[in-house]
Scaffold this active site. Structure first.
Site, PDB file in Angstrom:
ATOM      1  N   ASN A   7       8.874   2.983 -21.543  1.00 46.02           N
ATOM      2  CA  ASN A   7       8.568   1.760 -22.279  1.00 46.02           C
ATOM      3  C   ASN A   7       7.551   2.103 -23.375  1.00 46.02           C
ATOM      4  OD1 ASN A   7       6.993  -0.561 -23.019  1.00 46.02           O
ATOM      5  ND2 ASN A   7       7.948  -1.686 -21.354  1.00 46.02           N
ATOM      6  N   HIS A  10       3.427   0.057 -26.041  1.00 44.04           N
ATOM      7  CA  HIS A  10       2.027   0.317 -26.395  1.00 44.04           C
ATOM      8  C   HIS A  10       1.873   1.172 -27.646  1.00 44.04           C
ATOM      9  CE1 HIS A  10       0.590  -2.037 -23.154  1.00 44.04           C
ATOM     10  NE2 HIS A  10       1.432  -1.433 -22.333  1.00 44.04           N
ATOM     11  N   HIS A  43       9.747  -4.548 -24.879  1.00 44.24           N
ATOM     12  CA  HIS A  43       9.688  -5.954 -24.481  1.00 44.24           C
ATOM     13  C   HIS A  43       9.373  -6.783 -25.729  1.00 44.24           C
ATOM     14  CE1 HIS A  43       7.654  -9.126 -21.607  1.00 44.24           C
ATOM     15  NE2 HIS A  43       8.547  -9.665 -22.408  1.00 44.24           N
ATOM     16  N   ARG A  45       8.244  -9.859 -26.920  1.00 47.06           N
ATOM     17  CA  ARG A  45       7.572 -11.038 -26.360  1.00 47.06           C
ATOM     18  C   ARG A  45       7.637 -12.197 -27.334  1.00 47.06           C
ATOM     19  NH1 ARG A  45       4.139  -9.476 -21.745  1.00 47.06           N
ATOM     20  NH2 ARG A  45       3.600 -11.678 -21.684  1.00 47.06           N
ATOM     21  N   ARG A  49       3.351  -9.883 -29.808  1.00 48.68           N
ATOM     22  CA  ARG A  49       2.044  -9.219 -29.853  1.00 48.68           C
ATOM     23  C   ARG A  49       2.150  -7.719 -30.106  1.00 48.68           C
ATOM     24  NH1 ARG A  49       0.243  -9.790 -23.576  1.00 48.68           N
ATOM     25  NH2 ARG A  49       0.684 -11.962 -24.041  1.00 48.68           N
ATOM     26  N   GLU A  70      13.711  -5.772 -22.817  1.00 47.21           N
ATOM     27  CA  GLU A  70      13.119  -6.732 -21.874  1.00 47.21           C
ATOM     28  C   GLU A  70      12.850  -8.022 -22.614  1.00 47.21           C
ATOM     29  OE1 GLU A  70       9.408  -5.471 -20.252  1.00 47.21           O
ATOM     30  OE2 GLU A  70      10.304  -3.683 -19.411  1.00 47.21           O
ATOM     31  N   THR A 100      -0.110  -8.630 -19.215  1.00 50.68           N
ATOM     32  CA  THR A 100       1.174  -7.961 -19.015  1.00 50.68           C
ATOM     33  C   THR A 100       1.956  -8.785 -18.003  1.00 50.68           C
ATOM     34  OG1 THR A 100       2.231  -5.881 -18.376  1.00 50.68           O
ATOM     35  CG2 THR A 100       0.200  -6.429 -17.233  1.00 50.68           C
ATOM     36  N   THR A 101       3.218  -8.420 -17.751  1.00 47.01           N
ATOM     37  CA  THR A 101       4.068  -9.250 -16.896  1.00 47.01           C
ATOM     38  C   THR A 101       3.513  -9.304 -15.461  1.00 47.01           C
ATOM     39  OG1 THR A 101       5.877  -8.382 -18.218  1.00 47.01           O
ATOM     40  CG2 THR A 101       6.473  -9.677 -16.284  1.00 47.01           C
ATOM     41  N   GLU A 151      15.391  -4.935 -10.999  1.00 49.54           N
ATOM     42  CA  GLU A 151      14.247  -4.043 -11.194  1.00 49.54           C
ATOM     43  C   GLU A 151      13.099  -4.606 -10.378  1.00 49.54           C
ATOM     44  OE1 GLU A 151      13.286  -2.621 -15.134  1.00 49.54           O
ATOM     45  OE2 GLU A 151      11.148  -2.464 -14.621  1.00 49.54           O
ATOM     46  N   HIS A 196       6.331  -0.990 -13.308  1.00 45.01           N
ATOM     47  CA  HIS A 196       5.079  -1.717 -13.561  1.00 45.01           C
ATOM     48  C   HIS A 196       3.928  -1.068 -12.808  1.00 45.01           C
ATOM     49  CE1 HIS A 196       2.307  -4.732 -14.809  1.00 45.01           C
ATOM     50  NE2 HIS A 196       3.242  -5.211 -15.590  1.00 45.01           N
ATOM     51  N   GLY A 218       5.605   2.685 -18.713  1.00 45.58           N
ATOM     52  CA  GLY A 218       5.088   2.587 -20.073  1.00 45.58           C
ATOM     53  C   GLY A 218       3.638   2.990 -20.201  1.00 45.58           C
TER      54      GLY A 218
HETATM   55  N1  PXP Z   1       9.302  -2.939 -16.256  1.00 46.46           N
HETATM   56  C1  PXP Z   1       9.073  -4.192 -16.723  1.00 46.46           C
HETATM   57  C2  PXP Z   1      10.124  -5.222 -16.496  1.00 46.46           C
HETATM   58  C3  PXP Z   1       7.894  -4.500 -17.434  1.00 46.46           C
HETATM   59  O1  PXP Z   1       7.682  -5.752 -17.887  1.00 46.46           O
HETATM   60  C4  PXP Z   1       6.964  -3.473 -17.669  1.00 46.46           C
HETATM   61  C5  PXP Z   1       5.717  -3.756 -18.471  1.00 46.46           C
HETATM   62  O2  PXP Z   1       6.041  -4.107 -19.757  1.00 46.46           O
HETATM   63  C6  PXP Z   1       7.251  -2.183 -17.186  1.00 46.46           C
HETATM   64  C7  PXP Z   1       8.421  -1.951 -16.458  1.00 46.46           C
HETATM   65  C8  PXP Z   1       6.343  -1.029 -17.432  1.00 46.46           C
HETATM   66  O3  PXP Z   1       5.082  -1.249 -16.864  1.00 46.46           O
HETATM   67  P1  PXP Z   1       3.891  -0.272 -17.207  1.00 46.46           P
HETATM   68  O4  PXP Z   1       3.635  -0.398 -18.675  1.00 46.46           O
HETATM   69  O5  PXP Z   1       2.760  -0.766 -16.366  1.00 46.46           O
HETATM   70  O6  PXP Z   1       4.327   1.118 -16.836  1.00 46.46           O
END
Ligand code: PXP
Length: 244
Positions: A7, A10, A43, A45, A49, A70, A100-101, A151, A196, A218
């Protein structure tokens, strides 16, 4: 073998801090792919952002592996997805104020609405995933509405790993949720992804959950890349999940 999805939100977050046109998301995606990423996730959003609409179109044109978008299950996002046609869409819950989610999508309580979103996306040839907590009822609801993939949100797993440790009762209980939910998902013919808060310390223990198709990671990769470069950050993560 479990795949690695990276991901790159960032990278866009850094760019948006100055509203510059660098660092380039297309370049970041290419480096991830070259060093072992099996897919690239962003993602989009509602508040834009980090990822902007243009990024989604640019990445669709440049990604050679798989492109995973996403998004919330809103009309606006479904229209964008139908126009862009990523390989995968992962439906996530979205709150404006969150960093974050936070937590998985409650599929069970909004089956009607999600069924029509899944239908529209699948009819366009997009593989659809539901970002849910590792909960058997949410797995069954995802299967009922025709999702292809679930997921699992691993945010709570990451927190318990950090705060309680792997020998705690809390950790064993948390792992059991993943064992049960992933088995149920596989029985239902769903692919199982997870993501996540997964990082270089906690990924190895999570690999004990068998049958995971892909990890989506990510923050930890992009954070590590500040010191090691993105090549090494992706390669190192790929090595850690490589044996699975
Ligand atoms: N999967 C989903 C559905 C997410 O929303 C996120 C965060 O954007 C991630 C994976 C990746 O999470 P992280 O950035 O904490 O690795």
């Amino acid at each position: 073998m479990t795949k690695l999805g990276v991901n790159i939100d960032h990278v866009a977050a850094v760019r948006q801090m100055r509203r510059e046109n660098f660092p380039s998301l297309v370049e970041a995606a290419a480096i991830c792919e070259k060093n072992g990423a099996d897919s690239i996730t962003v993602h989009l959003r509602e508040d834009r952002r980090h990822i902007q609409d243009k990024d989604v179109y640019d990445l669709k044109d440049s990604i050679n592996t798989n492109f995973n978008l996403e998004m919330a299950a809103s009309g606006e996002m479904v229209n964008i997805a139908l126009d862009v046609r990523p390989d995968f869409v992962c439906i996530v819950p979205e709150k404006r104020q969150e960093l974050t989610t936070e937590g998985g999508l409650d599929v069970k309580s909004q089956k009607g609405k999600l069924l029509s979103v899944v239908d529209r996306l699948k009819n366009a040839g997009i593989v659809v995933s539901m970002f849910i907590d590792a909960d058997v009822e949410q797995v069954l609801a995802s299967s009922d509405i025709g999702a292809d993939v679930v997921e699992f949100h691993t945010g709570q797993y990451a927190k318990i790993f950090r705060e309680n440790g792997i020998n705690s009762i809390e950790f064993k209980e948390e792992m059991n949720f993943f064992f049960e939910a992933s088995q149920e998902a596989i029985r239902k013919g769903l692919l199982v992804n997870a993501g996540h808060g997964l990082d270089y310390d906690n990924i190895e223990q999570f690999c004990k959950v068998s049958g995971i198709n892909e990890f989506n990671i990510g923050f930890s990769i992009i954070a590590k890349s500040i010191f090691t470069g993105l090549e090494m950050a992706v390669k190192n993560m790929k090595e850690l999940i490589g044996g699975n």
